[in-house]
Motif scaffolding. Structure first.
Motif, PDB file in Angstrom:
ATOM      1  N   SER A 188       0.804  -1.231   0.000  1.00 41.66           N
ATOM      2  CA  SER A 188       0.000   0.000   0.000  1.00 41.66           C
ATOM      3  C   SER A 188       0.834   1.277   0.000  1.00 41.66           C
TER       4      SER A 188
ATOM      5  N   CYS B 254       1.954   2.890  -3.095  1.00 39.74           N
ATOM      6  CA  CYS B 254       1.910   3.630  -4.357  1.00 39.74           C
ATOM      7  C   CYS B 254       0.496   4.091  -4.697  1.00 39.74           C
ATOM      8  N   SER B 255       0.419   5.260  -5.289  1.00 36.10           N
ATOM      9  CA  SER B 255      -0.862   5.744  -5.791  1.00 36.10           C
ATOM     10  C   SER B 255      -1.036   5.407  -7.269  1.00 36.10           C
ATOM     11  N   LEU B 256       0.077   5.033  -7.932  1.00 40.53           N
ATOM     12  CA  LEU B 256       0.025   4.674  -9.339  1.00 40.53           C
ATOM     13  C   LEU B 256       1.069   3.608  -9.639  1.00 40.53           C
ATOM     14  N   VAL B 257       0.674   2.609 -10.421  1.00 42.05           N
ATOM     15  CA  VAL B 257       1.598   1.609 -10.970  1.00 42.05           C
ATOM     16  C   VAL B 257       1.510   1.712 -12.483  1.00 42.05           C
TER      17      VAL B 257
ATOM     18  N   LYS C 168      -1.688  -4.837  -7.112  1.00 40.34           N
ATOM     19  CA  LYS C 168      -2.710  -4.581  -6.091  1.00 40.34           C
ATOM     20  C   LYS C 168      -2.089  -4.501  -4.700  1.00 40.34           C
TER      21      LYS C 168
ATOM     22  N   LEU D 168      -0.372  -1.055  -4.313  1.00 41.97           N
ATOM     23  CA  LEU D 168      -1.231   0.112  -4.482  1.00 41.97           C
ATOM     24  C   LEU D 168      -2.018   0.430  -3.213  1.00 41.97           C
TER      25      LEU D 168
ATOM     26  N   GLY E 253      -5.886   3.612  -5.503  1.00 40.06           N
ATOM     27  CA  GLY E 253      -4.751   3.814  -6.395  1.00 40.06           C
ATOM     28  C   GLY E 253      -5.074   3.379  -7.815  1.00 40.06           C
ATOM     29  N   ARG E 254      -4.218   3.771  -8.737  1.00 44.17           N
ATOM     30  CA  ARG E 254      -4.468   3.525 -10.153  1.00 44.17           C
ATOM     31  C   ARG E 254      -3.389   2.646 -10.760  1.00 44.17           C
ATOM     32  N   ILE E 255      -3.795   1.907 -11.777  1.00 47.72           N
ATOM     33  CA  ILE E 255      -2.852   1.115 -12.562  1.00 47.72           C
ATOM     34  C   ILE E 255      -2.991   1.541 -14.013  1.00 47.72           C
TER      35      ILE E 255
ATOM     36  N   GLU F  34      -8.611   1.243 -11.579  1.00 50.83           N
ATOM     37  CA  GLU F  34      -8.528   1.813 -10.237  1.00 50.83           C
ATOM     38  C   GLU F  34      -8.780   0.753  -9.182  1.00 50.83           C
TER      39      GLU F  34
END
Length: 174
Positions: free
Chosen positions: A84, A86-89, A109, A112, A116-118, A171
């Motif tokens: 937990s 990252c806000s973006l991958v 997952k 994130l 968060g977003r991928i 997301e």
């Protein structure tokens, strides 16, 4: 240019202060502009399985005095990043190389944050180009959307990026 990084960075809507994992970062094609977009209070983890790629990026960081990128030697399905964080991958131009998409998405997952977003960027299978993988090795954007949805990502969307690529985003649930 076949894939303008500014177009992709704009589509990612990176906010100052974000923490981003660039999985398959290579020599920093996206890590460098993402670090600039995240600003001095943001951070980019440049994750790559190849030490040679990280060595090239390390030199660029040294030459440019960039301090908000951390190099991580790891596989896409086992990044060693904390849970937990990252806000973006971002997975750019590597999706077609992975044998186990589900394992890569489980790892994304895990790292994130909630909400968060991928983003997955890869080569379009309907456009031939002198570079990139052979057409029969490319994966469609609709397959990537399906993989994201099966993995539990929400609000998936896709668009073309540049002339030869697609960009799929999803997301994490809150």
């Amino acid at each position: 240019m076949w894939l303008p990084p500014a177009e992709v960075i704009a589509a990612l809507a990176i906010r100052p202060g974000e923490t981003i994992a660039d999985i398959g970062a290579g020599t920093g094609y996206f890590a460098l502009p993402m670090a600039a977009a995240a600003g001095p209070h943001g951070k980019v983890f440049a994750v790559d399985a190849q030490q040679e790629m990280l060595a090239h990026l390390r030199q660029k960081l040294s030459d440019g005095g960039i301090q908000n990128i951390e190099l991580v030697h790891a596989e896409a399905d086992s990044t060693s990043l904390d849970d937990s964080t990252c806000s973006l991958v971002l997975l750019a131009n590597v999706w077609h190389e992975f044998d186990d998409h589900a394992a890569v998405l489980r790892e994304a997952k895990r790292v994130l944050k909630a909400g968060g977003r991928i983003a997955i960027l890869d080569w379009r299978p309907d456009v031939e180009r002198e570079a990139g993988p052979p057409l029969d090795h490319r994966i469609s954007a609709s397959n990537a959307v399906r993989d994201l949805e099966l993995a539990g990502f929400a609000r998936t969307a896709h668009t073309n990026a540049g002339k030869y690529s697609w960009l799929v985003q999803g997301e994490m649930p809150q």
